[in-house]
Design an enzyme around this catalytic site. Structure first.
Site, PDB file in Angstrom:
ATOM      1  N   LYS B  75       0.842  -1.215   0.075  1.00 41.56           N
ATOM      2  CA  LYS B  75       0.082   0.127  -0.040  1.00 41.56           C
ATOM      3  C   LYS B  75       0.905   1.418   0.110  1.00 41.56           C
ATOM      4  CE  LYS B  75      -3.814   2.158   2.696  1.00 41.56           C
ATOM      5  NZ  LYS B  75      -4.579   1.997   3.810  1.00 41.56           N
ATOM      6  N   SER B 144      -9.422   2.357   2.543  1.00 43.13           N
ATOM      7  CA  SER B 144      -8.592   2.832   1.935  1.00 43.13           C
ATOM      8  C   SER B 144      -7.511   1.849   1.219  1.00 43.13           C
ATOM      9  CB  SER B 144      -7.736   3.638   2.913  1.00 43.13           C
ATOM     10  OG  SER B 144      -7.072   3.148   3.758  1.00 43.13           O
ATOM     11  N   SER B 168     -10.296   0.026   6.643  1.00 43.65           N
ATOM     12  CA  SER B 168      -9.460   0.055   5.585  1.00 43.65           C
ATOM     13  C   SER B 168      -8.847  -1.120   5.098  1.00 43.65           C
ATOM     14  CB  SER B 168      -8.420   1.086   5.752  1.00 43.65           C
ATOM     15  OG  SER B 168      -8.925   2.324   5.462  1.00 43.65           O
TER      16      SER B 168
END
Lengths: 441, 441
Positions: B75, B144, B168
């Site tokens: 990420k 996210s 997330s």
């Protein structure tokens, strides 16, 4: 340009505000920066906001101490929140820091105005920077803290944060004619600073006089409990005993340097200082070679992978240093680390045996050489290597108008005494303070 | 696409090499990335170099364990040496990390191939990302950790590193039909990760099955002494006791979700699991509001200054969150922190009193909604808030071809047991594994 102490006094007497002081600095940047190129970036608007806030604070009586409202420059290897830390790398030009380095955080807390980032040589190594010596534009300002030294010399800021692994604080400060402190290894946090050789990297400061160094160092370093602005301005009770190191060591100095130091020593003696001479301890003979080994190996440890990927982002001298480190055997490195301890102990013992307060040695081997080099760090590396604190300040001007400096080296973590002795010497030698001439090469 | 475990077995049987596996991943990126947009950058050449080195290591018998040669996605809020960490910010697009985050360092040491950076929503908050749900391109992949979830779902990588402060990790993993672990708060280091709300930020992982999560978590986390790849594949000695939380909590779930969970529970019971039902403890009624308070305040603490300087670099939802935090009173924040502790204790007590091994709750309130949102984190925030570990995995497909998932929540630092119960449940429910359809919106 005024010193930090003078500005601090003027602010308390309501003769000066942080905003006015900043404007004076910005005017000097306007005047000199095009020729000197000391800055990677000047944060005019942000600095003005800081200065306005600090002016309001002072008006309300919220006084953060002697650095309140003092504009400072930050060498571009220190992280400053929301600004890039390029460290002289092209690929890092837009690498924005997510938080302040500890040094910058401390300065903000002490009320300094963070004015901008000053030029460093690539990765704080030896490749010549774009910056020029403000006293002679064809000469080097020294490296790697080139911009910090040149900016303080021009009065573009009143103090600056710098770093030294070889001679990166004392040398540029001396070539540019400003005072500098490379404190004891470990005195000021390296967190948020791009490393060169972590076991010898030092954070230090530059300013226009020795006492200002104490004000900066006191704000920057944690374990400085006895160091208050009051102490920084107290005269020592008696003149110091200074140990001059001669022998092989001094052979590297040019006659113009030894002459200037000799004249300064004459004045110090006349004022009551005791000066003893000694040869360097035996391990000193190997110091430059061993220092290079440690620096090369530790630089290689950090940079090796990036150098492989991005050779175009590494200029010749740092490339050679890293390659040298990559080819060094581990046993050679370990031997250097042992030598480092031995030499440090020998130097401290020599100070003690001679009852000296500090070593007194030239700050540089020569006046600033041409801008194609950053000069010889031979008189500085030994103190980066041993981690002993070194204070430097101007003692004379050459006939062609460049400054010459001397340095005092003290025992570990004795910065306070060292700075007081140095301030005494600075006053006794009484080197003329000059304004930057109409710039010429 | 194979699981990490299957790939690891095939490599030891000399049926697969790290280079071949990487090439399969790169082919899938070629096939799906244009529609799915899971990646900020794919480091094809660098990954190939890593895979070649890891292939040679295996040939020599140097085996780093189950992640040796496994391509993973990171990420884009995690620092990876020499790559930018943009975190969805335009101004940070060229902010190159000077070292690996701890999570990435661990994965490298375990032999994973660091394939690239996956898309995050801006600053790991709620503003919709460019990424699309690979099962239906008009739907959100969730946020996210949008790119990590979508990339694993497409088999572009076999595992991914993600982070969760609200929902997330679990939410995007569930919308994309992959397994996920949000471990106990503090289990995996946050060093080198852009923060959102530090007291609730978690590093976690995604993969195509529950057991793979254990392999990833074992490599990433220090205090995991009993967690070996062997344990990860051991069946539990008896079926688990699971606590279903009903009441107010479950009211937010859409019927399609409660139906799917009901059917899964029926299968689990048939296989011998004991399932008890309970109302949530009283403090649960305030959890979403209090969680929002903590998140808003801590996000504001980090982002406030940057938002003031660069409002254009902050999309609407993170802007609203930060502004909310800036306007929150300190007493309200302190009250939320107290509530956080109270609720955590109450939930752990409820597990103990019911002799349950884990809570079983839906992973999301609904199937993935339209791409104009990142979905509702209401079923995830409570576990970010209390720091209890949560494992999620697919249980069913809706009629329009999107996955539905369930999550098990366990006691603090009991990831090992939790993953073994979850693997048992995953096997018993036996949700069909599907290939990504010809992509359509």
């Amino acid at each position: 340009m005024m010193t930090i102490h003078e500005a601090a006094v003027a602010m308390r007497q309501k003769k000066l505000t942080p905003v006015q002081l900043l404007q004076q600095c910005l005017e000097r940047i306007e005047r000199y920066e095009k020729s000197v190129r000391a800055w990677v970036m000047v944060a005019r608007e942000e600095a003005l906001e800081q200065a306005k806030r600090l002016t309001r604070e002072l008006e309300k009586g919220d006084d953060r101490g002697p650095l309140h409202g003092i504009p400072v420059g930050i060498k571009d290897i220190f992280d400053v929140f929301d600004w890039p830390t390029a460290a002289g790398s092209h690929l890092w030009a837009q690498s924005i820091a997510r938080k302040d380095s500890v040094a910058v955080e401390r300065l903000r807390q002490a009320g300094a105005v963070i004015l901008g980032k000053t030029v460093t040589t690539a990765y704080a190594s030896f490749d010549p920077p774009p910056t020029r010596n403000p006293w002679r534009l064809d000469r080097t300002p020294g490296g790697s803290s080139s911009g910090s030294a040149a900016a303080v010399a021009c009065g573009m800021c009143l103090g600056a944060v710098a770093s030294q692994t070889g001679g990166s604080i004392t040398r540029p400060a001396s070539y540019c004619g400003v005072a500098s402190l490379k404190p004891t290894y470990g005195r000021i946090s390296l967190e948020g600073v791009v490393p060169l050789a972590p076991s010898m990297d030092h954070v230090g400061v530059m300013a226009s006089c020795v006492r200002d160094l104490g004000l900066l160092c006191s704000a920057l370093s944690d374990p400085f409990p006895t160091f208050s602005s009051q102490n920084a301005f107290a005269e020592p009770e008696h003149p110091p005993t200074l140990a001059r190191i001669g022998g092989l060591f001094l052979d590297r100095a040019e006659p113009v340097v030894t002459d200037a130091v000799h004249q300064a020593v004459t004045k110090l003696k006349a004022a009551g200082a005791k000066v003893v001479s000694m040869d360097p301890p035996a391990p000193f003979a190997e110091v430059l070679q061993r220092h290079r080994t440690v620096m090369a190996v530790e630089a290689a440890e950090f940079h090796e992978h990036r150098l492989r990927r991005h050779p175009e982002d590494y200029p010749p001298r740092i490339t050679a240093l890293i390659r040298e480190g990559m080819e060094t055997s581990a046993t050679e490195y370990v031997r250097a680390l042992h030598h480092k301890d031995t030499l440090t102990d020998a130097l401290i013992e020599q100070l003690e045996l001679s009852d000296a307060h500090a070593f007194l040695v030239p700050a540089t081997t020569s006046p600033p050489p041409s801008a194609e080099t950053t000069g010889d760090p031979a008189f500085n590396s030994p103190w980066s290597y041993t981690g002993l604190p070194a204070v430097s300040f101007p003692i004379a001007w050459t006939d062609d108008g460049v400054p010459l400096c001397v340095q005092l080296i003290g025992d570990r973590f004795h910065e306070e005494e060292l700075l007081r002795w140095a301030a005494w010497c600075e006053r006794v030698v009484g080197c003329e303070r000059r304004e930057i001439p109409t710039l010429r090469s």
